[in-house]
Design a protein around this motif. Structure first.
Motif, PDB file in Angstrom:
ATOM      1  N   UNK A 179       0.880  -1.152   0.000  1.00 26.01           N
ATOM      2  CA  UNK A 179       0.000   0.000   0.000  1.00 26.01           C
ATOM      3  C   UNK A 179       0.925   1.210   0.000  1.00 26.01           C
ATOM      4  N   UNK A 180       0.903   2.034   1.050  1.00 27.67           N
ATOM      5  CA  UNK A 180       1.872   3.137   1.099  1.00 27.67           C
ATOM      6  C   UNK A 180       3.284   2.579   1.264  1.00 27.67           C
ATOM      7  N   UNK A 181       3.441   1.685   2.216  1.00 24.45           N
ATOM      8  CA  UNK A 181       4.687   0.931   2.379  1.00 24.45           C
ATOM      9  C   UNK A 181       4.517  -0.447   1.757  1.00 24.45           C
ATOM     10  N   UNK A 182       5.622  -1.149   1.569  1.00 24.66           N
ATOM     11  CA  UNK A 182       5.596  -2.488   0.992  1.00 24.66           C
ATOM     12  C   UNK A 182       6.232  -3.467   1.969  1.00 24.66           C
ATOM     13  N   UNK A 199      -2.685  13.931   2.296  1.00 25.57           N
ATOM     14  CA  UNK A 199      -4.006  13.912   2.937  1.00 25.57           C
ATOM     15  C   UNK A 199      -3.976  13.312   4.326  1.00 25.57           C
ATOM     16  N   UNK A 200      -3.052  12.359   4.559  1.00 25.95           N
ATOM     17  CA  UNK A 200      -3.023  11.675   5.854  1.00 25.95           C
ATOM     18  C   UNK A 200      -2.154  12.383   6.890  1.00 25.95           C
ATOM     19  N   UNK A 201      -1.593  13.533   6.526  1.00 22.57           N
ATOM     20  CA  UNK A 201      -0.729  14.263   7.449  1.00 22.57           C
ATOM     21  C   UNK A 201      -1.533  15.273   8.263  1.00 22.57           C
ATOM     22  N   UNK A 202      -1.434  15.170   9.585  1.00 22.25           N
ATOM     23  CA  UNK A 202      -2.051  16.117  10.505  1.00 22.25           C
ATOM     24  C   UNK A 202      -0.922  16.738  11.324  1.00 22.25           C
ATOM     25  N   UNK A 203      -0.576  17.970  11.002  1.00 22.55           N
ATOM     26  CA  UNK A 203       0.666  18.580  11.502  1.00 22.55           C
ATOM     27  C   UNK A 203       0.401  19.955  12.100  1.00 22.55           C
ATOM     28  N   UNK A 204       1.025  20.213  13.251  1.00 24.05           N
ATOM     29  CA  UNK A 204       1.128  21.542  13.834  1.00 24.05           C
ATOM     30  C   UNK A 204       2.589  21.949  13.855  1.00 24.05           C
ATOM     31  N   UNK A 205       2.866  23.204  13.576  1.00 24.02           N
ATOM     32  CA  UNK A 205       4.234  23.728  13.587  1.00 24.02           C
ATOM     33  C   UNK A 205       4.459  24.486  14.884  1.00 24.02           C
ATOM     34  N   UNK A 206       5.588  24.212  15.528  1.00 26.68           N
ATOM     35  CA  UNK A 206       5.895  24.858  16.806  1.00 26.68           C
ATOM     36  C   UNK A 206       7.374  25.216  16.854  1.00 26.68           C
ATOM     37  N   UNK A 207       7.663  26.460  17.218  1.00 26.04           N
ATOM     38  CA  UNK A 207       9.051  26.881  17.394  1.00 26.04           C
ATOM     39  C   UNK A 207       9.381  26.849  18.882  1.00 26.04           C
ATOM     40  N   UNK A 208      10.475  26.200  19.238  1.00 20.77           N
ATOM     41  CA  UNK A 208      10.834  26.019  20.647  1.00 20.77           C
ATOM     42  C   UNK A 208      12.251  26.527  20.900  1.00 20.77           C
ATOM     43  N   UNK A 209      12.510  26.893  22.149  1.00 18.87           N
ATOM     44  CA  UNK A 209      13.849  27.286  22.564  1.00 18.87           C
ATOM     45  C   UNK A 209      14.752  26.077  22.696  1.00 18.87           C
ATOM     46  N   UNK A 210      16.047  26.318  22.849  1.00 18.50           N
ATOM     47  CA  UNK A 210      17.013  25.222  22.851  1.00 18.50           C
ATOM     48  C   UNK A 210      16.861  24.312  24.066  1.00 18.50           C
ATOM     49  N   UNK A 211      16.523  24.872  25.224  1.00 14.83           N
ATOM     50  CA  UNK A 211      16.358  24.024  26.408  1.00 14.83           C
ATOM     51  C   UNK A 211      15.188  23.066  26.221  1.00 14.83           C
ATOM     52  N   UNK A 212      14.069  23.565  25.731  1.00 18.25           N
ATOM     53  CA  UNK A 212      12.916  22.696  25.500  1.00 18.25           C
ATOM     54  C   UNK A 212      13.238  21.664  24.429  1.00 18.25           C
ATOM     55  N   UNK A 213      13.948  22.080  23.391  1.00 13.41           N
ATOM     56  CA  UNK A 213      14.310  21.145  22.320  1.00 13.41           C
ATOM     57  C   UNK A 213      15.186  20.014  22.849  1.00 13.41           C
ATOM     58  N   UNK A 214      16.187  20.357  23.636  1.00 19.19           N
ATOM     59  CA  UNK A 214      17.058  19.319  24.196  1.00 19.19           C
ATOM     60  C   UNK A 214      16.268  18.386  25.121  1.00 19.19           C
ATOM     61  N   UNK A 215      15.345  18.939  25.890  1.00 16.62           N
ATOM     62  CA  UNK A 215      14.549  18.101  26.788  1.00 16.62           C
ATOM     63  C   UNK A 215      13.662  17.134  26.008  1.00 16.62           C
ATOM     64  N   UNK A 216      13.063  17.592  24.925  1.00 18.72           N
ATOM     65  CA  UNK A 216      12.239  16.721  24.086  1.00 18.72           C
ATOM     66  C   UNK A 216      13.084  15.627  23.446  1.00 18.72           C
ATOM     67  N   UNK A 217      14.258  16.005  22.973  1.00 20.42           N
ATOM     68  CA  UNK A 217      15.140  15.033  22.331  1.00 20.42           C
ATOM     69  C   UNK A 217      15.656  14.008  23.342  1.00 20.42           C
ATOM     70  N   UNK A 218      16.133  14.472  24.471  1.00 18.66           N
ATOM     71  CA  UNK A 218      16.691  13.570  25.483  1.00 18.66           C
ATOM     72  C   UNK A 218      15.611  12.728  26.155  1.00 18.66           C
ATOM     73  N   UNK A 219      14.368  13.234  26.161  1.00 21.91           N
ATOM     74  CA  UNK A 219      13.279  12.508  26.819  1.00 21.91           C
ATOM     75  C   UNK A 219      12.630  11.438  25.969  1.00 21.91           C
ATOM     76  N   UNK A 220      13.115  11.264  24.734  1.00 23.57           N
ATOM     77  CA  UNK A 220      12.550  10.229  23.880  1.00 23.57           C
ATOM     78  C   UNK A 220      11.206  10.588  23.282  1.00 23.57           C
TER      79      UNK A 220
END
Length: 201
Positions: free
Chosen positions: A15-18, A157-178
């Motif tokens: 289908x979308x993937x094989x 059509x299947x993409x449901x996306x919000x765009x958010x700009x974050x500071x570096x501390x929040x970005x590192x926390x999201x990345x390190x938090x899995x």
């Protein structure tokens, strides 16, 4: 380590993937005895098994600290809304290169364009394997100081996306938090290392 030889592959579902039924002959290094094993392998042949991930970075100014543009999107595997970086498959009908793919995803998903595009692995690198049971590989990119795209590319059509700009501390926390998908985490770590070398963070 045994010797591994791909001897046959057929499409089990598409289908979308094989989903491929891959037959691999495994030959013992010690005895020479061979056994054939069947593996389930997922991939995206319409994208030449390649996709791009791009981290949009905004340098600090006198009024704002450095920031990263991220996306929050519905991820059908975990059945949850997750943070990610703009990501998408290479389409030979639309993209002239994997760099062109990265630019397109930047526009479609993050609503941005321009900036300095940096490929975070060497030109001759085939891309990182997504996971062990998947044939797809991804190329990580960083784009420095992109700006708003007044005419962004259309999303699927299947993409449901919000765009958010974050500071570096929040970005590192999201990345390190899995909280990111694995390709986005790999791209984030490589981009942070590059940005540190150039003194941006």
């Amino acid at each position: 380590m045994p010797k591994f030889e791909l001897i046959e592959e057929s499409v089990a579902y598409k289908r979308y993937l094989t989903l491929f039924d891959r037959q691999v002959r495994v030959t013992s290094e010690k005895t020479g005895q061979a056994t054939t094993l069947a593996y389930d392998v997922i991939g995206h042949p319409r994208c030449n098994f390649r996709f791009a991930v791009v981290l949009p970075f905004h340098t600090a100014s006198k009024d704002t600290d450095a920031q990263v543009t991220m996306i929050r999107e519905f991820c059908q595997g975990p059945n949850a809304v997750c943070y990610n970086l703009p990501t998408g498959g290479f389409d030979p009908a639309k993209h002239t290169s994997i760099e062109d793919c990265a630019r397109a995803e930047l526009s479609e998903e993050a609503l941005l364009k321009g900036g300095e595009l940096v490929r975070l692995i060497p030109e001759d690198h085939p891309g990182f394997a997504e996971v062990k049971w998947c044939a797809n590989r991804f190329v990580p990119f960083l784009v420095i100081d992109p700006h708003v795209d007044p005419k962004p590319g259309a999303r699927d059509a299947e993409e449901f996306i919000e765009v958010k700009r974050v500071g570096m501390e929040e970005f590192r926390n999201l990345n390190d938090g899995g909280d990111l998908m694995l390709p986005s985490m790999v791209t984030a770590n490589l981009a942070l290392k590059y940005l540190e070398k150039r003194g941006f963070v």
